[in-house]
Write an enzyme that holds these catalytic residues in place. Structure first.
Site, PDB file in Angstrom:
ATOM      1  N   ARG A 286      -3.304   0.358  -7.404  1.00 24.17           N
ATOM      2  CA  ARG A 286      -4.416   1.331  -7.371  1.00 24.17           C
ATOM      3  C   ARG A 286      -4.452   2.078  -8.697  1.00 24.17           C
ATOM      4  NH1 ARG A 286      -2.755   0.552  -2.053  1.00 24.17           N
ATOM      5  NH2 ARG A 286      -4.459  -0.445  -0.940  1.00 24.17           N
TER       6      ARG A 286
ATOM      7  N   ASP B 263      -2.632  -5.940  -5.136  1.00 23.57           N
ATOM      8  CA  ASP B 263      -3.503  -5.365  -4.112  1.00 23.57           C
ATOM      9  C   ASP B 263      -4.954  -5.622  -4.522  1.00 23.57           C
ATOM     10  OD1 ASP B 263      -4.473  -3.668  -1.897  1.00 23.57           O
ATOM     11  OD2 ASP B 263      -2.406  -2.962  -1.840  1.00 23.57           O
TER      12      ASP B 263
ATOM     13  N   HIS C 102      -5.435  -7.682   1.534  1.00 24.69           N
ATOM     14  CA  HIS C 102      -5.361  -6.963   0.245  1.00 24.69           C
ATOM     15  C   HIS C 102      -5.345  -7.952  -0.927  1.00 24.69           C
ATOM     16  CE1 HIS C 102      -5.062  -2.920   1.812  1.00 24.69           C
ATOM     17  NE2 HIS C 102      -4.172  -3.316   2.698  1.00 24.69           N
TER      18      HIS C 102
ATOM     19  N   ASP D 150       0.087  -6.410   5.969  1.00 27.56           N
ATOM     20  CA  ASP D 150      -0.622  -5.312   6.631  1.00 27.56           C
ATOM     21  C   ASP D 150      -2.134  -5.456   6.455  1.00 27.56           C
ATOM     22  OD1 ASP D 150      -0.280  -4.885   3.859  1.00 27.56           O
ATOM     23  OD2 ASP D 150      -0.886  -2.800   4.083  1.00 27.56           O
ATOM     24  N   GLU D 151      -2.855  -4.798   7.329  1.00 26.99           N
ATOM     25  CA  GLU D 151      -4.293  -4.569   7.181  1.00 26.99           C
ATOM     26  C   GLU D 151      -5.058  -5.823   6.745  1.00 26.99           C
ATOM     27  OE1 GLU D 151      -4.297   0.151   6.106  1.00 26.99           O
ATOM     28  OE2 GLU D 151      -3.994  -1.197   4.422  1.00 26.99           O
TER      29      GLU D 151
ATOM     30  N   TYR E 172       5.187   9.265   4.050  1.00 34.16           N
ATOM     31  CA  TYR E 172       4.175   8.828   3.082  1.00 34.16           C
ATOM     32  C   TYR E 172       4.001   9.988   2.089  1.00 34.16           C
ATOM     33  CZ  TYR E 172       2.594   4.247   4.577  1.00 34.16           C
ATOM     34  OH  TYR E 172       2.532   2.892   4.828  1.00 34.16           O
ATOM     35  N   PHE E 173       4.469   9.754   0.878  1.00 34.74           N
ATOM     36  CA  PHE E 173       4.440  10.837  -0.110  1.00 34.74           C
ATOM     37  C   PHE E 173       3.079  10.952  -0.806  1.00 34.74           C
ATOM     38  CE2 PHE E 173       9.306  11.425  -1.053  1.00 34.74           C
ATOM     39  CZ  PHE E 173       9.495  11.804   0.267  1.00 34.74           C
ATOM     40  N   ASP E 174       2.101  10.115  -0.358  1.00 32.86           N
ATOM     41  CA  ASP E 174       0.735  10.348  -0.861  1.00 32.86           C
ATOM     42  C   ASP E 174       0.043  11.421  -0.029  1.00 32.86           C
ATOM     43  OD1 ASP E 174       0.731   8.571   1.328  1.00 32.86           O
ATOM     44  OD2 ASP E 174      -1.057   7.499   0.635  1.00 32.86           O
TER      45      ASP E 174
ATOM     46  N   TRP F  28       1.644   5.604  -2.364  1.00 27.57           N
ATOM     47  CA  TRP F  28       0.377   4.900  -2.598  1.00 27.57           C
ATOM     48  C   TRP F  28      -0.423   5.730  -3.588  1.00 27.57           C
ATOM     49  CZ3 TRP F  28       0.658   0.201  -0.722  1.00 27.57           C
ATOM     50  CH2 TRP F  28       1.452  -0.039   0.398  1.00 27.57           C
TER      51      TRP F  28
HETATM   52  C1  ACM Z   1       0.250   0.425   4.428  1.00 25.31           C
HETATM   53  O1  ACM Z   1       0.302   1.658   4.250  1.00 25.31           O
HETATM   54  N1  ACM Z   1      -0.909  -0.206   4.487  1.00 25.31           N
HETATM   55  C2  ACM Z   1       1.451  -0.351   4.564  1.00 25.31           C
END
Ligand code: ACM
Ligand code: ZN
Length: 553
Positions: free
Chosen positions: A168, A197, A268, A347-348, A439-441, A488
């Site tokens: 990103r 990604d 992704h 994922d996703e 999640y540090f974002d 992220w």
């Molecule tokens: C993730 O946060 N999509 C692993």
């Protein structure tokens, strides 16, 4: 009589005054004698290598002294001097990875690890016994008093990770190394490098050069929080050459950190598909972009994404070429990373394209799969077989549970802990990375003044995290190898912002992962953080001040 009493009082007072030590993460055992005695490190102190292969560790010690205190010590192989820091091994017969003892007394300082990693960690602890000069370096003591002390220490978890998304936003090798230094300072031992990604492919693959020359760049980025107030219309990107990757991996190894690479599949995948459209179920369809977000440049054909989210154009699971491509990529990735794990994302991955793709449907039919979830499972299991044949263990995000877990896979539980619990019950190893609180974002204050993805993970919540869920029996708990914070970077376009999101939460995380559960203590942590924050300042780190460690309680 009065004199005697006050003398006695004074003596008593002296006997309980001990130098305040502020070690993070808190060690297993710290004992200080009932005297306030100190050993002084001066330029005349020597480092004695009593054990073998400890030159690098001695060099780290010297580097730190040079950087902060402007002097270095002579390194010798033997000496009987008491003005010495001795590096050695103990318990070589029954080593615990990373364990060490550190003793400071009238014979000098003695650090002995169960292995090289242990000695390295002992040296990290020694740094934290040194006086902390103020950040402007007005006071640089030429004589560094360290208190008499006896420390025994070992990590609680074997996997202590922090992740960094370089897709990103892209960060140069120099910053990646700094990031690794931050992990080492906290006795963390895995750097999870999220290399691919939708918004950029960041690792050179020689067989597929377009992955980086095309997939490594996007024509713009949304401005502000999704869907944004516009597009900056600036070409953005970058990638790491294989030589640079090797340099980073070696740099990390020198600091006893394993680099875990992540190559995302089957979702992704936009950047890879922009480079090689045949990897898509529908090579001729233009990349769809979210109509709410502004787009920069050509909007036809396959494009690297310019905004954040989850996208339908994923790797086609029906074409054998996709698997050949993935294997070719892994053939180049595997030799770069000596660690035993390889992360394949998982994922996703939306199933919309697979549902309307004749190749994917054919694959489902031929393999008697129930649905597209089982097709995803087929994809991951096929990749697992390949990785296992190359001696690697597959890691995936918890979606790899859907449709059936690959037989030897390790699961990273991010959508809460349920995936991790299920995997542990199935006797699979697990790393806990739940969005709340690691999640540090996510924001660390309710009055966040910078744009973040949302959420609320203040340091108190990180500190309170317990990676082993109550739902697991003692036997099942053994499958929880540790935990990890994820970084992220959708809303971190520069290195200062990454530091701001990492600090001080990384210090809390280190205690979650290292310190025995019954030794964790928030109030004590807050006191020790006052000194830790000064260390951040010495290192020039841009940390969040959301929590005021100096505020009176
Ligand atoms: C993730 O946060 N999509 C692993
Ligand atoms: Zn397909």
């Amino acid at each position: 009589m009065r004199i005697t009493i006050s003398l006695l009082g004074l003596l008593l007072m002296c006997s309980v005054i001990r130098a305040q030590v502020s070690i993070i993460p808190q060690p297993v055992s710290v004992k200080q004698p009932r005297i306030n005695a100190k050993f002084s490190i001066t330029p005349a102190t020597v480092i004695v290598l009593e054990g073998s292969n400890l030159q690098k560790t001695a060099a780290f010690l010297n580097e730190y002294l040079q950087q902060i205190y402007l002097f270095k010590l002579k390194v010798v192989n033997n000496s009987t001097s008491a003005n010495a820091i001795r590096l050695n091994y103990e318990r070589l017969d029954k080593p615990i990875e990373g364990a060490y003892v550190l003793t400071v007394n009238n014979k000098g300082a003695y650090i002995a690890g169960d292995n090289e990693t242990g000695v390295f960690y002992g040296v990290q602890t020694l740094f934290q016994l040194l006086p902390v000069p103020d950040a402007q370096l007005k006071m640089r003591p030429g004589k560094l008093g360290i208190p008499y002390i006896s420390i025994e220490d070992e990590p609680r978890f074997e996997y202590r990770g922090v992740h960094l998304d370089v897709s990103r936003h892209f960060f140069p090798v120099s910053f990646v190394k700094k990031y690794i230094d931050y992990l080492a300072f906290h006795k963390l031992n895995v750097f999870h490098w999220h290399l691919t990604d939708d918004q950029g492919w960041r690792i050179e693959i020689k067989k597929y050069p377009l992955l980086t020359t095309v997939g490594g760049f996007r024509n713009g980025t949304i401005i502000g929080r999704f869907p944004g107030t516009g597009n900056d219309n600036m070409r953005y990107g970058g990638f790491y050459t294989q030589e640079e990757v090797k340099e980073v991996v070696q740099y990390a190894a020198d600091r006893h950190i394993t680099v875990l690479p992540e190559i995302e599949m089957p979702g992704h995948a936009s950047a890879a598909i922009a480079a090689y459209p045949q990897l898509s179920c529908f090579p001729d369809e233009s990349t769809k972009h979210n109509p709410r977000a502004a787009w920069s440049g050509d909007s036809t054909g396959k494009q690297v994404q310019q905004t954040w989210g989850v996208f339908d154009d994923v790797f086609c699971a029906g074409k054998d070429n996709t698997f050949q491509f993935m294997q070719d990529v892994l053939d180049e990735v595997i030799p770069l990373f000596p660690g035993k794990y390889l992360h394949v994302g998982g994922d996703e991955c939306p199933k919309n394209n697979w549902k309307r793709c004749p190749n994917c449907q054919q694959r489902i039919k031929e393999n008697n799969l129930k649905d597209e979830h089982e097709l995803q499972s087929y994809f991951i299991q096929r990749m697992e077989k390949y990785l296992n044949s190359k001696g690697k263990i597959l890691i995936g995000w918890d979606e790899i549970l859907e449709g059936g877990l690959a037989p030897n896979a390790m699961v990273m539980s991010w959508r809460g802990e349920q995936g991790g619990i299920a995997a542990a019950k199935e006797k699979h190893n697990v790393i806990m990375t739940p969005g709340t609180p690691v999640y540090f974002d996510h924001s660390q204050t309710k009055q966040e003044d910078s744009v973040t993805i949302g959420g609320y993970n203040p340091i108190e919540k990180v500190y309170a995290y317990e990676p082993v869920p109550k739902e697991l029996s003692a036997e099942e708990s053994k499958y929880v190898l540790g935990a990890q914070a994820n970084m992220w970077t959708e809303y971190m376009s520069n290195t200062q912002k990454v530091e701001y999101m990492l600090f001080p939460r990384i210090s809390a995380l280190s205690e979650v992962l290292w310190t025995p559960k019954d030794k964790k203590n928030w109030d004590d942590f807050v006191i020790r953080m006052k000194t830790q924050v000064k260390r951040y300042e010495l290192m020039g780190i841009n940390y969040s001040k959301a929590f005021n460690f100096s505020a009176p309680k």
